[in-house]
Design an enzyme around this catalytic site. Sequence first.
Site, PDB file in Angstrom:
ATOM      1  CE  LYS A 128      -4.245  -1.805   1.676  1.00  0.00           C
ATOM      2  NZ  LYS A 128      -4.505  -2.209   3.053  1.00  0.00           N
ATOM      3  CG  HIS A 131      -1.266   7.740   3.247  1.00  0.00           C
ATOM      4  ND1 HIS A 131      -1.654   8.359   4.399  1.00  0.00           N
ATOM      5  CD2 HIS A 131      -1.731   6.468   3.319  1.00  0.00           C
ATOM      6  CE1 HIS A 131      -2.335   7.505   5.142  1.00  0.00           C
ATOM      7  NE2 HIS A 131      -2.393   6.342   4.513  1.00  0.00           N
ATOM      8  CG  HIS A 134       1.556   5.515   6.465  1.00  0.00           C
ATOM      9  ND1 HIS A 134       1.223   5.311   5.152  1.00  0.00           N
ATOM     10  CD2 HIS A 134       0.870   4.602   7.177  1.00  0.00           C
ATOM     11  CE1 HIS A 134       0.361   4.323   5.069  1.00  0.00           C
ATOM     12  NE2 HIS A 134       0.135   3.874   6.281  1.00  0.00           N
TER      13      HIS A 134
HETATM   14  N1  ARG Z   1      -0.199  -1.559  10.198  1.00  0.00           N
HETATM   15  C1  ARG Z   1      -1.144  -0.931  11.062  1.00  0.00           C
HETATM   16  C2  ARG Z   1      -1.921   0.144  10.303  1.00  0.00           C
HETATM   17  O1  ARG Z   1      -1.424   0.662   9.315  1.00  0.00           O
HETATM   18  C3  ARG Z   1      -0.528  -0.286  12.255  1.00  0.00           C
HETATM   19  C4  ARG Z   1       0.165  -1.233  13.189  1.00  0.00           C
HETATM   20  C5  ARG Z   1       0.182  -0.737  14.579  1.00  0.00           C
HETATM   21  N2  ARG Z   1       0.905  -1.549  15.488  1.00  0.00           N
HETATM   22  C6  ARG Z   1       0.482  -2.603  16.161  1.00  0.00           C
HETATM   23  N3  ARG Z   1       1.294  -3.231  16.934  1.00  0.00           N
HETATM   24  N4  ARG Z   1      -0.765  -3.010  16.042  1.00  0.00           N
HETATM   25  O2  ARG Z   1      -3.012   0.481  10.730  1.00  0.00           O
END
Ligand code: ARG
Length: 582
Positions: A128, A131, A134
């Site tokens: 993905k 952006h 992030h």
């Molecule tokens: N990849 C997830 C997102 O973009 C965030 C991860 C956050 N960290 C975790 N340990 N859950 O929403």
Amino acid sequence: MDYKDLIASNLHECTGLDKEQILGLIEIPPKLEMGDYAFPCFVLAKTLHKAPPMIANELMASEELVKGFDGAVTVDAAGPYINFKIDRGVLARNVLTEIYEAEDHYGDRNIGEGKNVIIEFSSPNIAKPFHVGHAFTTILGNSLSNIYSRLGYNVIRFNHLGDYGTQFGKLITAYRLWGDEAAMQENPIDELTRIYVKFHDECKVSPEKEKELEDTARDNFRKLEEGEAEEVALWQRFRDLSLQVFEKTYNRMGIKFDNYNGESFYSPMIPSVVKMLEDKGLLEESEGAKVVKLDDEGLPPCLVVKSDGTTIYASRDLAAVLYRHEEYNFYKNIYVVGLPQQLHFRQVFAVLKKAGYDFADDCVHVGFGLLKFKDNRAFSTRAGNIIKLDEFLDKTTEKTAEIIRKNSELRGGDMTDEQIAEVSEVVGLGAVTYTYLKSGREKDIYFDWDDMLDFEGDTAPYLIYTYARIKSILRKAHDADIINDDFNLASELTAEDEYAVIRSLADFKDAVVKAAESYEPFMISRQISLIARNFNRFYNNSRIINADTQESREARLMLCKAVSYCLKSGLDMLGIGVVEKM
Ligand code: ARG
């Protein structure tokens, strides 16, 4: 010398209050002329059965209170407060000596020695686009990592990549059907996004088509989970290519990770987590799924295993935290993730606690607000389209270059194209970074290029410009051979404007500790912004190189140098670079 600490020790001896408690109570008076530190006497009223102003008056008379100051402090009672005023000359000498010793590491401490702090941030989903949203976790997490390292903690930077889940079954399916190898080489994330969107579009063609595609995708995901070579290889490739793209942005921003263990890494550990929860009698059936009920905690149940037997996001986070504790025996485990995931983390921590893991209390969710554009038209983006961080950074550095070029032209064109490009990259990225870190993290951010690049505003360009201006003064002084760095002369720095700079420099150290404690880098940005304002007032009102006396000139030059060290140190904690000339 740490005056606040000395005051707290003395107050501890006079009152018997706990020193840590005193340190927490000591304030900085709202106006400079009131003094440098203030102690409110309210806490003592109950035990002493006296009114706070009376206590302040009595305490003030005690000799214990000024022990160790060698006469360099005056004490005053103002209503319920005791105000401490440090002799300006002595304060100046101490602060400058300390900064000169630490140079651009001013503010560092060793309070974290021997303690492991895990900071998880960025954590994008592979395949993905990366952006502007992030960027918040990335910039905030990077700054917190810098701050904790500078306080002596052993920081381990985790990137919890979103590299697992049923969508990878869809991607594998889509890639086999429509993947374009050349496009994949050229721009993997765009290509993966294209085929992912196509998958969903094709599903809309007919119910039969949808069933066929979804079945294949489910089958492919199952194969991936079971470790079938071809599916794993494709998934690995999507992951590697995505990571390469992310790393380009990280490199550009000077951000590093120690660890890219994504969700997939923890997936094999889930059965043992499920077993542990079952053994402890915490897992309950609910409509075919397995959940941990959290009624006592006032939270909705935490879903651990779905009704079709697959595991989810929360179970991977449970596995991850157990692994992290096992591997690192962390002092703190910090998650820099947006506020919308607050409930998720509350549930994960509550499940841990229920399972008897007290280190749940050392886990912290550091949330943050949303990113909005003040004027959406400022960035040409098709409706509903996201703004890629890289494009946003490009656009910002471009706009920065325009300003830098104009300024250079006004000075008769003293910068080459190459210099302009280099400076604009540092200043432009700094401007973006600062915008994310200049206010409390839970507030939403309104981006606006004019605000962000205002050289007179509360911006990184303003701070970097102040730094560069000082460096130019120091270069001139150096060429004229008039720098002596004689700390005894620092006691000259007692004028109002000079004192304001010294005072704000002295407070920088505390701001760093507070920033770490509250996970708020803005405590640092606010402090260096104050230092820069104070410095520029001093600079505009006083002659430096042409000061009246040699002593005053040397003292002022020392002050300039100290400010440059502190600005560089603070900016570095935020993840912002400096330039020597702009
Ligand atoms: N990849 C997830 C997102 O973009 C965030 C991860 C956050 N960290 C975790 N340990 N859950 O929403």
